[in-house]
Design an enzyme around this catalytic site. Structure first.
Site: not given
Length: 484
Positions: A141, A264-266, A269
């Site tokens: 980030y 985006g994190d999903c 991951a």
């Protein structure tokens, strides 16, 4: 630690995310700004903290390597991480960044960012965590953690799957990353920074799948990455490699309405989890695109709870077609050639899809909906009755061409239908010259004879799978043996 209990290690910048929700029905008397009447507040781990929490949702062991300090926001993040996430901390000088969104009726009105600091040097615990990892996800980030741990990450990339979710303010991915996941805007930024004025880079405004494929391949070459998946939100993702002209387009069945924050994190991951379990990048990106779409449709962050451990969402199909060449432009009785000319005149993308479409079933519908999302109009090329008899044998087709074409033309995702009588649609495609040719089934692009023709005019060939367990042959068999 046994091999089957090796964790997924998430490395990156943790934030504290806050949502302030309310309603706005009036303007302030002293300025033309809305007055938000607050109805609720919600905090959760953000950045790499969210990625780690999402990775741990299904019982996976996760280690989160991040920089935390002694400030109030850092303490809040420590308290909110789910039990399945083990912390390995890097010293942090300053105040942990806090990102506050003000939401009105579920939509962001303004965002306020505060805090910031500098990660310190990583200790022995960081190298030990990476040494025992099954796979690594870098959730960058732009706050300095990825840069601080870069040397250890470069070593890890040489021996295990590493997924890098980049940030425009962060360092470039380490060489050897198995998968890098920039979104479309980030891919443009990285090429603008790394290759200014390069004629091979597509124009900034080019949003076609071909342009995203080219950007991904150029970035994979630049970063020495195994593959790059350019994520496109509700359009899915394009997976590319530096050493291949082929790209895999991974559509989604529809995101519906929802908050895309955290999708985006999903995606990252989920992809890292698939690679950790021995999957290939193609499988990782396919499952990641589905998970991100389900995340948004199911309510996104609001449905996840403080530790991102809330219920999994289900997808909803799109309602009708969207974009240029939309509903009602041209049906079966219209002029497909006029439609193609009109879409090209607007600078749009012409998509063609082909098949027999005998006994139209749910697999066909999903395939055509996904094909339509790749461009601005969809022309379906249908085998004639004689062509099907040669390919399938006596007794086929079950429905004559006129009926099959009428049913297809009635679908909201289909703009026009054309028939061809040869064994392959190559002659028709040479007249149509689509920008994208889509075929459904278990083919490889190199196995399709028409793929060579597409390359003559710079077109792209894509293969999209049908839904598992759906086939015309199986439906016909079941109908033949059904009892009256």
């Amino acid at each position: 630690m046994t091999a089957d209990r090796q964790p997924l290690v998430v490395v990156g910048d943790v934030l504290l995310d806050q949502d302030v929700s309310g309603t706005a029905t009036r303007l302030a008397p002293d300025a033309p700004v809305p007055v938000v009447e607050v109805s609720g507040e919600h905090s959760r781990p953000g950045g790499a903290g969210l990625a780690a929490a999402l990775a741990a949702r299904e019982g996976r062991d996760v280690v989160l390597v991040c920089a935390l300090g002694s400030d109030e926001a850092s303490e809040a993040v420590r308290a909110m991480l789910p039990a399945g996430v083990r912390l390995v901390e890097i010293p942090f000088e300053g105040a942990l960044p806090v990102k506050t969104r003000v939401l009105v009726e579920g939509r962001p009105l303004v965002r306020v960012d505060r805090g910031g600091g500098t990660p310190g040097p990583p200790g022995a615990g960081v190298r030990a965590a990476l040494a025992g990892a099954r796979a690594v996800l870098v959730a960058d980030y732009g706050q300095g953690t990825a840069a601080a741990v870069r040397g250890a990450l470069a070593e890890a990339a040489r021996r295990l799957p590493l997924v890098w979710d980049p940030h425009p303010r962060g360092p470039r991915p380490v060489p050897g990353a198995r998968l890098v996941t920039p979104n479309g805007r980030e891919a443009r930024h990285f090429l603008r920074e790394d290759r200014p004025g390069d004629a091979a880079v597509p124009a900034e405004g080019d949003d076609s799948l071909r342009a995203h494929r080219t950007r991904g391949a150029l970035l994979a070459e630049r970063w020495l990455a195994g593959s790059v998946a350019v994520t496109l939100g509700e359009r899915g993702a394009v997976l590319t490699r530096a050493d291949s002209d082929d790209a895999l387009y991974v559509p989604v069945a529809g995101c519906g309405e929802g908050d895309p924050c955290g999708a985006g994190d999903c995606f990252a991951a989920t992809a890292a989890g698939v690679l950790a379990d021995g999957g290939l990048p193609e499988e990782a990106v396919g499952r990641a695109a589905e998970a991100a779409a389900a995340f948004v449709t199911g309510g996104g962050l609001r449905a996840e709870g403080p530790g991102a451990g809330g219920p999994r969402a289900t997808r909803t199909p799109p309602a009708g077609r969207a974009g240029a060449g939309g509903a009602g432009d041209v049906g079966h009785a219209g002029d497909p050639w006029a439609l193609v000319d009109a879409v090209r005149a607007r600078g749009g993308t012409v998509v063609a899809a082909g098949g027999c479409f005998d006994l139209l079933h749910a697999g066909h519908v999903q395939f055509l909906e996904n094909a339509r999302r790749t461009g601005d109009c969809l022309i379906v090329c249908v085998n004639s009755d004689a062509s099907i008899r040669r390919l399938k044998g006596p007794g086929r087709p079950l429905n004559p061409a006129a009926d099959r074409m009428r049913v297809l033309a009635g679908l909201g995702c289909v703009d026009a239908v054309l028939e061809f009588g040869e064994d392959t649609p190559e002659a028709l495609l040479r007249r149509l010259r689509p920008d994208v040719w889509v075929k459904g089934g278990d083919y490889r692009v190199d196995d399709l004879p028409e793929a060579a023709a597409l390359r003559e005019w710079g077109g792209q060939t894509l293969v999209l799978p049908y839904l598992d367990g759906r086939s015309t042959t199986e439906l016909a068999r079941r109908a033949a043996f059904a009892r009256p």
